[in-house]
Structures are given as structure tokens and as C-alpha cells.
Design a protein around this motif. Sequence first.
Motif, PDB file in Angstrom:
ATOM      1  N   LEU A  64      18.348   9.776  -6.313  1.00 53.41           N
ATOM      2  CA  LEU A  64      17.276   9.765  -5.312  1.00 53.41           C
ATOM      3  C   LEU A  64      16.559  11.117  -5.297  1.00 53.41           C
ATOM      4  CD1 LEU A  64      15.818   8.466  -2.856  1.00 53.41           C
ATOM      5  CD2 LEU A  64      17.723   9.217  -1.438  1.00 53.41           C
ATOM      6  N   VAL A  65      17.365  12.182  -5.290  1.00 54.13           N
ATOM      7  CA  VAL A  65      16.789  13.526  -5.293  1.00 54.13           C
ATOM      8  C   VAL A  65      15.921  13.725  -6.537  1.00 54.13           C
ATOM      9  CG1 VAL A  65      17.346  15.996  -5.368  1.00 54.13           C
ATOM     10  CG2 VAL A  65      18.727  14.445  -3.954  1.00 54.13           C
ATOM     11  N   LYS A  66      16.443  13.255  -7.661  1.00 45.67           N
ATOM     12  CA  LYS A  66      15.714  13.404  -8.926  1.00 45.67           C
ATOM     13  C   LYS A  66      14.385  12.639  -8.879  1.00 45.67           C
ATOM     14  CE  LYS A  66      16.772  11.856 -13.113  1.00 45.67           C
ATOM     15  NZ  LYS A  66      17.737  11.093 -13.906  1.00 45.67           N
ATOM     16  N   LYS A  67      14.434  11.405  -8.389  1.00 41.78           N
ATOM     17  CA  LYS A  67      13.235  10.556  -8.350  1.00 41.78           C
ATOM     18  C   LYS A  67      12.166  11.134  -7.413  1.00 41.78           C
ATOM     19  CE  LYS A  67      14.274   7.340 -11.223  1.00 41.78           C
ATOM     20  NZ  LYS A  67      15.432   6.455 -11.000  1.00 41.78           N
ATOM     21  N   ILE A  68      12.624  11.701  -6.305  1.00 43.07           N
ATOM     22  CA  ILE A  68      11.677  12.287  -5.350  1.00 43.07           C
ATOM     23  C   ILE A  68      10.866  13.368  -6.064  1.00 43.07           C
ATOM     24  CG2 ILE A  68      11.467  13.757  -3.295  1.00 43.07           C
ATOM     25  CD1 ILE A  68      13.850  12.214  -2.106  1.00 43.07           C
ATOM     26  N   GLU A 100      10.579  13.804  -9.418  1.00 40.72           N
ATOM     27  CA  GLU A 100       9.890  13.277 -10.583  1.00 40.72           C
ATOM     28  C   GLU A 100       8.581  12.582 -10.210  1.00 40.72           C
ATOM     29  OE1 GLU A 100      12.745  11.218 -13.007  1.00 40.72           O
ATOM     30  OE2 GLU A 100      11.142  10.093 -13.999  1.00 40.72           O
ATOM     31  N   TYR A 101       8.638  11.734  -9.185  1.00 39.46           N
ATOM     32  CA  TYR A 101       7.452  10.953  -8.802  1.00 39.46           C
ATOM     33  C   TYR A 101       6.679  11.580  -7.649  1.00 39.46           C
ATOM     34  CZ  TYR A 101       9.141   7.257 -11.870  1.00 39.46           C
ATOM     35  OH  TYR A 101       9.547   6.537 -12.974  1.00 39.46           O
ATOM     36  N   ARG A 102       7.060  12.785  -7.263  1.00 39.27           N
ATOM     37  CA  ARG A 102       6.448  13.458  -6.114  1.00 39.27           C
ATOM     38  C   ARG A 102       6.354  12.510  -4.921  1.00 39.27           C
ATOM     39  NH1 ARG A 102       4.463  18.063  -6.180  1.00 39.27           N
ATOM     40  NH2 ARG A 102       2.702  17.685  -4.793  1.00 39.27           N
ATOM     41  N   LEU A 103       7.474  11.907  -4.583  1.00 44.61           N
ATOM     42  CA  LEU A 103       7.524  10.995  -3.429  1.00 44.61           C
ATOM     43  C   LEU A 103       7.530  11.828  -2.156  1.00 44.61           C
ATOM     44  CD1 LEU A 103      10.349   8.624  -4.734  1.00 44.61           C
ATOM     45  CD2 LEU A 103       7.873   8.295  -4.920  1.00 44.61           C
ATOM     46  N   ASN A 104       6.802  11.381  -1.156  1.00 47.14           N
ATOM     47  CA  ASN A 104       6.851  12.103   0.119  1.00 47.14           C
ATOM     48  C   ASN A 104       7.216  11.215   1.310  1.00 47.14           C
ATOM     49  OD1 ASN A 104       4.487  10.759   0.481  1.00 47.14           O
ATOM     50  ND2 ASN A 104       3.162  12.563   0.458  1.00 47.14           N
ATOM     51  N   LEU A 123      17.252  13.754   1.279  1.00 43.44           N
ATOM     52  CA  LEU A 123      15.852  14.161   1.409  1.00 43.44           C
ATOM     53  C   LEU A 123      15.756  15.678   1.539  1.00 43.44           C
ATOM     54  CD1 LEU A 123      15.108  11.132   1.759  1.00 43.44           C
ATOM     55  CD2 LEU A 123      13.557  11.835   3.573  1.00 43.44           C
ATOM     56  N   ARG A 124      16.632  16.218   2.378  1.00 46.30           N
ATOM     57  CA  ARG A 124      16.598  17.666   2.583  1.00 46.30           C
ATOM     58  C   ARG A 124      16.935  18.399   1.286  1.00 46.30           C
ATOM     59  NH1 ARG A 124      19.605  19.330   8.084  1.00 46.30           N
ATOM     60  NH2 ARG A 124      18.438  21.240   7.762  1.00 46.30           N
ATOM     61  N   GLU A 125      17.875  17.838   0.535  1.00 46.91           N
ATOM     62  CA  GLU A 125      18.223  18.459  -0.743  1.00 46.91           C
ATOM     63  C   GLU A 125      17.046  18.430  -1.703  1.00 46.91           C
ATOM     64  OE1 GLU A 125      21.847  16.781  -2.356  1.00 46.91           O
ATOM     65  OE2 GLU A 125      22.832  17.263  -0.456  1.00 46.91           O
ATOM     66  N   ALA A 126      16.203  17.413  -1.550  1.00 46.08           N
ATOM     67  CA  ALA A 126      15.046  17.302  -2.436  1.00 46.08           C
ATOM     68  C   ALA A 126      13.851  18.068  -1.883  1.00 46.08           C
ATOM     69  CB  ALA A 126      14.689  15.833  -2.611  1.00 46.08           C
ATOM     70  N   PRO A 165       0.819  -1.214   0.000  1.00 43.38           N
ATOM     71  CA  PRO A 165       0.000   0.000   0.000  1.00 43.38           C
ATOM     72  C   PRO A 165       0.855   1.268   0.000  1.00 43.38           C
ATOM     73  CG  PRO A 165      -0.307  -1.291   2.036  1.00 43.38           C
ATOM     74  CD  PRO A 165       0.496  -2.104   1.109  1.00 43.38           C
ATOM     75  N   HIS A 166       0.397   2.262  -0.707  1.00 42.37           N
ATOM     76  CA  HIS A 166       1.004   3.598  -0.792  1.00 42.37           C
ATOM     77  C   HIS A 166       2.301   3.645  -1.594  1.00 42.37           C
ATOM     78  CE1 HIS A 166      -1.862   4.997   2.128  1.00 42.37           C
ATOM     79  NE2 HIS A 166      -1.417   4.161   3.052  1.00 42.37           N
ATOM     80  N   VAL A 167       2.800   2.508  -2.044  1.00 42.62           N
ATOM     81  CA  VAL A 167       4.072   2.535  -2.773  1.00 42.62           C
ATOM     82  C   VAL A 167       3.814   2.937  -4.226  1.00 42.62           C
ATOM     83  CG1 VAL A 167       6.012   1.148  -3.603  1.00 42.62           C
ATOM     84  CG2 VAL A 167       5.157   0.845  -1.267  1.00 42.62           C
ATOM     85  N   VAL A 168       4.457   4.026  -4.652  1.00 47.65           N
ATOM     86  CA  VAL A 168       4.261   4.462  -6.036  1.00 47.65           C
ATOM     87  C   VAL A 168       5.476   4.176  -6.901  1.00 47.65           C
ATOM     88  CG1 VAL A 168       2.569   6.243  -5.475  1.00 47.65           C
ATOM     89  CG2 VAL A 168       4.998   6.813  -5.490  1.00 47.65           C
TER      90      VAL A 168
END
Lengths: 956, 169, 65
Positions: free
Chosen positions: A437-441, A443-447, A467-470, A417-420
Motif C-alpha cells: 500500500l505504501v509503495k502504491k501510494i 508510485e501512483y501519487r495517490l492522495n 498512510l502516515r508511513e507513506a 470519478p477521481h479513481v486512478v
Amino acid sequence: MEAGRSPNIEIITLAELKELSGKPGNFKAKLEVRPRYVDPTKCTACGMCTTYCPKEIVDEYNEGLDFTASIHIDYPQAVPTVYYIDEKSCLRLNHESCQLCANVCGPNAIEFDEKPEERELEVGAVVLAIGFGRVPEEVLERYGYGKYPDVLTSLEIERLTCASGPTEGEIVRPSDFAHPHRIAFLQCVGSRDETCGNGYCSTVCCMYAMKEASVVKEHAPEAEIDLFFMDIRTMGKGFDEAFNRAVEKYGFRTIYARVPKVEQVGRKLALTYVTEDGKTHRDFYDMVVLSVGLDAPADAERLADLLGIELNKFGFAATKTAAPLETNVPGIFVAGAFQGPKDIPESVVQAHGVAAECSELLAEARGQDVVHKEFPPEDVELEREEPRIGVFVCHCGVNIASVVDVEAVRDYAAKLPHVVLSENVMYSCSQDAQADLVKKIKEYRLNRIVIAACSPRTHEPLFQESLREAGLNPALIEMANIRDQCAWVHAEDPEAATKKAMDQVRMAVAKAARLEPLELQKVPVTPVALVIGGGAAGMSAALSVADQGYEVHLVEREEELGGNLRRVTGLLSGEDPQKILDDLIKRVQKHEKIKVHTGTTVENISGYVGNFTSTLRRPEGSEVVNHGVVIIATGGRENRPERFGLGENDRVLTQLDLEDELTRKGGRLSRARSIVMIQCVGSRGDGLNYCSKLCCQQAVKNALRIKKRYPKKDVYVLFRDMRTYGFSEDAYREARKAGVIFLRYQAEEKPELVTQGKSLRVKVKDALLGEELLLPCDLLVLSVGIAPGENEELSKLIKAPLTGDGFFLEAHVKLMPVELPVEGVYVCGLAHAPKPLDETLAQARAAAAKAVIPMAKGFVEVPPIVSRVDQAKCIGCGICADLCPYGAIRLVKVGKRKKAETITASCKGCGICASHCPVLAISMGGFTDEAILAQIEAFGEFVEKEAAEEPKEEAA
Amino acid sequence: MAEVTKRILEAVGLNPARFRIDWASAAEAPRFVQIVTDFTEAIKKIGPLGEPEGLDKETLKLRLAAARELCTKNRFRAAYGNLARAIKKEGDYSPESIARKVEEKLVPLIKKELLEAEIKALLAKGPVSIETLLSKTGASQEEVTAVLEGLSKRGQVVREGDLWQPKTS
Amino acid sequence: MAFEPKILSFFCHWCCYAAADSAGVARYQYPPNNRVVRVMCTGRIDPRFIVEAFYVGADGVLVGG
């Protein structure tokens, strides 16, 4: 680890200082850096290289008791956690014949072509912390070391008793791998021994021998252990107590004898020795441990020549009592065993102290080159959305992927569940993977992010930074440890390992979905220090803080500054203590940043680190001051037990009384022909339970002063153990040469004072003669020890605990020796424990160094793992406040009712409050009940899944 | 915590050895391995949850559900918290002393609350006789009667003939 | 099939969790039956977590400080 992670500390390993020029505040240092042959930015410390390296070499880290490979790491926690090639043995480097390590290295970190490099650094100050050297082998050979395999050094025992050492903690004899039944520890090997040039006492061996013997007993309860001492020197804080407890618990035999040599007889080792009653003994042992001393460091002379610093006659850095951390060259400081043999707590104290020295010297330039990382603002909107979880399953080269089916784990995670997004990564910690990782966050609006890789202990900070960089809050990550706690430990069962990895990922995803962004809490700090106590410790601490650029309120209860040091009139080093004191007082009074409050007491300290408010009371009125930190330097007091007629008989003095007597012309001392000193009066179990550490030095010092002035007077010193540790052993030897007579007495047969007509005699049992002696005594001088000051009231005010002996209890004996468990409160001097002046002065600077940290930062940053109280639920029962080990929860009035409130700055996130709250009103940042329960629930699916599988298999 | 947890498991009817607390410092990897290995072995010996204890799946679920409820109840949590506070205040952390205090202050409460929760859960499924309650809970007649009386005093259950059922308003 | 117990472990970040990592670095091998929940300190452990673990079907629960 902490040093390795700080962006403001660069660790340069394999380096040697070649040249230093310039002046304090502006040095140029030339270094030669030898090649490591492994690129530290690429190495992931997977250990594959070691596994394949065909060249076996002796493992020096394990004292030669084991083998390792030419490419290796000394131990897994080494910093930097990067493997290195031993140049002398590597087949490739020496014969161009092998490059297996380069072939198997996933991240291509091996660099055979690396060459030595010269580096030039601009530095403001230099600290020499080069440690200690080894006692030469020829000294050890006198005890059969090298000749008889079962004669080991204490360093070897240290490795043998180590659970991750060569025998995994099993104690075996090297000769036949049998478990030794009788073990002897010989003290003072390479110490207190002029024949090997080491006339000093190495200070630490008595204590470590006890520790090692205890560990041996834990591993091999049937072992019988004898320890051979000249004196038992366990004078540190709480050491006597620990020693006695160990002796009682493990049944050690302590023998006062110096064993001259060891012989092999059959399979046993024979020791022949003479005890203090003059009797000769011969005993047989299965193993003999040489408690080797601390020699001067090997590099000392080269550095001394290079830098122009003075060494003492034993090859350690020469320092003064008044400035124990300074060499004779301004801007070059010294800390640790190079300054003189010392244990870990003392070394850490000096290390802190030396940081203060540098900070004072470089105060003007504070903050100039400090590295701060900048991050984009958080995408709050994205964080508020429904969880959009990204799962990254790491191969870690072959470390994980060779055991765990990482593709299967990835596909499994994708359905949770919730995994995009669910992906595999070769090395998730590599720089390109971080950028990805920063790019994917974005691109896929990962939170929410789940990283299935190694341990959060080592790698979470790295991912948090990405994470902070993203633009994500760093709390929104959860790691599933599928390497250290899965692939590596279940290598033989890939199927089970894959299942476990899936379960851990599912649990991590369940937790991730319940993670909330957490604010990095910042609490501003008032840049003012309150120093309580105007003795040597308090004044030095105040001066250091002030010289580092911060304001100080220095509070002294008495009408004048100076404390106990006012009564000391001489020092072993020859320095004048009154001059040291005068200098301190003058500098304190002149310093524009120090406000002195004499005749003042502290009442009512409230607040917490960064924001304290205290009331300073004087007879004529009180003043309220705000301050960010507190340094406790309230000192101790001379113990004056009613023994031997002290206080009634004017021929009975204490050592401090004698100090005064020694400055007078005429008087009792000049009339006395025979002076008897008795050590440990009212100490070590006779009133006070502990050893006061400095009395033996003081007695030797005063005995020498008497002998110097009146060579014909007789001086006797009656002692239990002469504890003239470190270089003061020299003075002990000098005193004996000067004719001072030292006699040991037993704790159970204390000396007595006998009156014969008008004259006094001291009755004491002499061990060698086995008879009672009556010593003529015109002046009896008692070494009475140091009692704690009135610490109890202050301890309640500040909510910091005391030891059973009444001194302030540090937060951690080794790691945090000057910090109290209450954040923002520091301790130094006799308020911490009895100690001589040089140690007090070093500790005062250590306390100042620690106290300046929050002030220099300007704020206290709290990791968001702290507790939070939902005051709507709270019933104000106060259980949490009482249970909190850090005093980090207080009850406040909210309307008419009491409610609990977390003092965020003091909270360590242990969670004992949350687990004991009757109404579940407390939540822990990152470890909420909901998150943990979600993990447990996700674990439950593993059970169900298995249950569903089972009947199927049965049917098949 | 450990002692209380064990006593709850006992009250549920589970072998308290299914729960273990142990210590290994960061440097003690071999010790850690020993702990995990030993514990796994121990659980293997004990067997699947409930089986050796003679608890069928339904009873086990029922009792654990009751224990879950107990653990969130204010009354239990307050007693638990207060006990921890008292132990800290006295500074006597010897296992014997802790066991004695838990036995005195918490065990009766645990037993009573568990039984009450279980009986409520059983009643929720429909009218039940005392005999059924006795056999399902494994408690004594006195204990069950005491709980039923308490519940009926609070107006939560009623008796009709030999059967008890929840009071419907 | 032999009984493979399902064990839930709660490990303290500073102690047992760290020891578990070191065990990995040293490549020690141990049974794969446990699943791990990391906590900052064993003080965090609430009896309800343990009960919950058994409720969802754990055969054993290990707390490592």
C-alpha cells in the motif's frame, strides 16, 4: 481493545508466572507460555478453521451450555482476536489424524509444532489481578445443582440471557427447553456461609441477581421472579435506587429467607423455607438460579508461595485499610477481586489506583522504554492536488471473495470519478499488503485511499498508520465495509451482496474525494495538579501525584488538614485511623512538590484540560495558579437529621459522636447499661435517598468496641438490611457471637423513642415474635449516613454535573469511575459517593493515576474528528454551546460580537453542534456535511441505476 | 430530531414510518439484525417511495426539493436548534412532551415554509392560477392565499388577472 | 418483480455500527437492501440528511444509535 492496541502493552496470553527474583524497580520474572498453535501475526480471525474443525467440544466460555470446535475463539471480541487450539481435544495434536484447519486456513496461521516456551521479563513492579475463583461444585450440589437440570448458576443465566449466547438470549429450562414461568433466585450460595469456608459476603451478588432477573424479565415478560435474600446488599452508588426501580417495574417479590435446599417434585422445583416471622412456606418453581459467590482465585496459594505474599484466611490477598492495593511484599501490588470480592466499578478503581502505585515506584524511570512511532513528514503538495483515489478491494481470503465478486467490484470502482488505481488484495491487513500500500501510494501519487474490506472500527487505525508511513495525512482514508456488513451477512445472495459492495464502494469514493487532511491537534499541558479538599482522599491523591513527580496545589477550606477522618477513632482492621491520618498529614507537609493552602477556597476555575487557571482565595488575599488537571476531593459531611431528639437530648448520639465517646474514660458511655443503635436514620428514603455504604460496618465496629470494653453492657442494633459486605461480614458474625443483638425493622414501621419518666425506651416491632418490644435505652446511637458536601457551587464552577443525590457524576460508572464528563477533572472520596476509608484511599490513587496521564504525556492529543466553527458564518446564538454534552463549545468575543469556538481538547466529535447550527457554520472533522451529503448523493445513483434496470427487465 | 423529521415527512405527504430511529448496543448483534430486518419488511409493506402516498414523481420531487430548502433555511434551523435547547434545559425527554413542543413550535413553520417553497417552485415555471396551486400543493385556499399575499408583499410575485407569476424586475 | 426497497442507514460508530459488525462475525443473515453511512454519533444526524436521502430516492431511512 485499547490495551491490545497500545504499543506499550504486551499481552502475553496462555502464560504462567514461574519465578520472580530481584527487588522493587528491578524484578526478573520467568514465565511459561503454553502454545496457542495459531500464529497471531497471521491469523485474521476469519473463523474458517472453526467451521471446518470436526472435533466438537463443550464450550466452557458459555458455561458448558453450548458446543464449540477444538480450534475456536471464546467470543468474537476477544483480545487478541486470534483463534486457538484446545490441546486436550485437538485430533491432530493427540492422534496426528487431522489437519483440516491448516488446510483451510488462508493465511497459513496454524502451527501444530509450537512448543511451550520460557520467557524472562525485566519488570519494575508486579500487579496481581488474578480475579476470583469459583464456588466448589459440592457447595452447589447442596442446592440440587447437577442433580436437577433446572437448577442453574447465575453464571449460566448470564450466558443464557446474552443475545450472542447459546440460546441467543432466549430463557429456556435445560430439562425441556420450555420457557420458565416461575423463577427463584437464591442469594448467598457459597457466601456468608461458614460451612463452606466462605464466611465473607461476596458483595456483588444482590446487585447482579437484580440485573439478571431484570434481563430475564425483558426476554420473558410473563415470568414471575422471586428473590430470596438474607439481606439486600445494594450499597453502591445509585444501587438502592436501581434496585427499587427494578422491583417496582418488574414486580419482583423479595423474600427474606435463606432457602436450605431444593427438591424436584414432578417437573417443578420445590423450595421449603422459613420467613422471619417463623412461618414455613413451600413454593414451586420452574427454574432456580443460584447466585453464586466469588471464591478466592484458584491460583492464589501457588502465587502466595511463589512470591511470599500473605493471604487472608479466605485465600484472598491480605491488605491493610491504609494501603488497600499493596501486598506485604514491596513492589507487588494487588487489584480487583483478588483483593476481596468487588464489582466492576470498584475493580476498575483499584486497577487505576494500582497504576498510580507502579507509577510512583517507577517515577524515576518514566518514559525510558516508551515506544513512540516516527513517521516521515506529510507530502502537503500531493494532498492539495485534485483527488487521486486508490481503491483496494480485499478478498479477505475467501471471506469476502466467496460471496462478493471482488473482481467486478474492482472494475466497477476503476470507472468511478477521481479513481486512478483500483486493485484486488488477498489480505489487505497483512504486513506485505501494508508495505505494498505504501509503495502504491508513492508510485501512483495517490492522495485519497479507499479500502473495501472489513470494519473501520477494527482496521482503520492500521491503514491510517500505513498512510502516515507513506507521508499522507491519516484522515485521507475511507473504508467500505464489504465483509462484516456485506459478504458475511448476505452469504446466501451473492448477487445482491456484490451490488451492495459496489454501492458502498461508490459511497466511500464519493466521501474520499471530499476528505481533507486533518491536523492531529496537540495541546500542551501544565504539569501541575490542583487538588481540592485536604481530607484523606485529597491528601492521598496529592501524595500520589507528587510521588509520581508532579507539582500539586492542595487546597483545604478549613484551617487544618484531615477532614472527616479526624473524628474516626477505630477501624475494623485494628489499625489506628489517627495514625494513618498523622502519617498522611506529615508526608503531605514534608513533600517538596506539594504546596498546601489551608483556610483557602477555590474561586473561578477557567480553561480546559491541560490549561486551567484558578483563583485561590484566602481572607488576606487571593492567588492565581495555573494547572493542567483538577482533582475534586471535597468530601461529604455527617448527616444530622432532627430525629429521635438528636441535638436536643444528650443521650442521643451519632456514630461519629460515639467514636469520640469511645476514646474517653468515664462519660455517658460508661454510665449507660443498655445501648441501642438504629441504622438508616435519615437515609434510604428517609431524608437522604441513598445508602451511605459504611454505616453498618461502623455500627458493628463500635458495637464490638463497646462489648470489648464493657462485656456486660447490652448493645442492640436495629437495622433494615445489615450491609457488612466483603470481609466485614466476619465482624458482623463476631458481634453476634459477642452478644450484640441485631433486630430487623421494616421501613414502614420505624423504631420510636419513648420516654418513661427519666428513662428512655426504644419501641420496635420484632418480626419473629410479631410483637412490639420496648428496649431499655440509656444511650441511643444513630447511624445517620453521609450527606453531600457543598458540591453545587463547585459543580457550577467546573461545569460538571451532580447526581440527583448531590454527588459528582462520573463520566462512566464502570469505564471511567474517577473521571468527570469535563476532561481533565477527576473525583475521589466522599465527593463521589459515601464509602469506607480503604475504598476512598484506593479511589484517591485512581484519580491521581488518571490525572497524571495528561501531565506525563505533556500534551493532550485530540482525534481530528472534532468540530470546527466557521466564525465568519457564526451568529453567536449559543445553541451549540448549550447542546454540547461535553462543555466543549464556548462563546468568545470576536470584535464586538460573540462567536462560538470549539475547545478542541474536550470535543468528542458527536456532531450535535453541527446538526443543530442554524447557519451551518460548524463542520465535523472527517464527517463534514459535504462528505455525508456526497455519500447520500452516491447512494442516490444506486436508486437511479435500479430504476433504469427495472423497465428493461419488464420488457424482457 | 426524529420527531421533527417525521413531521417534515408528513408535511411533504410521505408516510413518516419510512423513517425510523432505533438503538442497539455494540453487544446486541441479534437485536441489530432484528431492527434491520423489521425495517426492511416494514418498507416493503409500505411500498415504493410516493406510490402508496399517491404522489406522482414530479410532485414528490417538488415537495422534497422544498423540504431540502427548508432544512437549510436559517429560520427553520434556528427554531429547531432553539427547541432542542429548550428541551435539554427542561430535561423532559418524554416522547409526548417532545411531540407537543414540536407540534407547537415547529409544525406551523414547517408547513408554511414548505408551501412557500413549493409555490415559488411552481411559479418559477410560469404563470399559474390559484386553482392549479391548490391542486398541486394540496393545501387549503386560505393557506395558499396567505403565502401568495406574503410573497407579493415582499415584492416577489405579482398577480395578473387570475394568474400569479414571479415579479420580474 | 417483487419490490426491493432501497434503504439508507446511518449508524453510530459506537453502537449500531459495532452491532452490525458483530452480526457479521456471528454470520447472522439479513436482507441486503440497506446501504450504510457511518457517523460518530446519532447526534450528528441533521434532518436535512434524511430529507436528502428521500430526495435522491430512498424508500426508507434507518438511523441506528
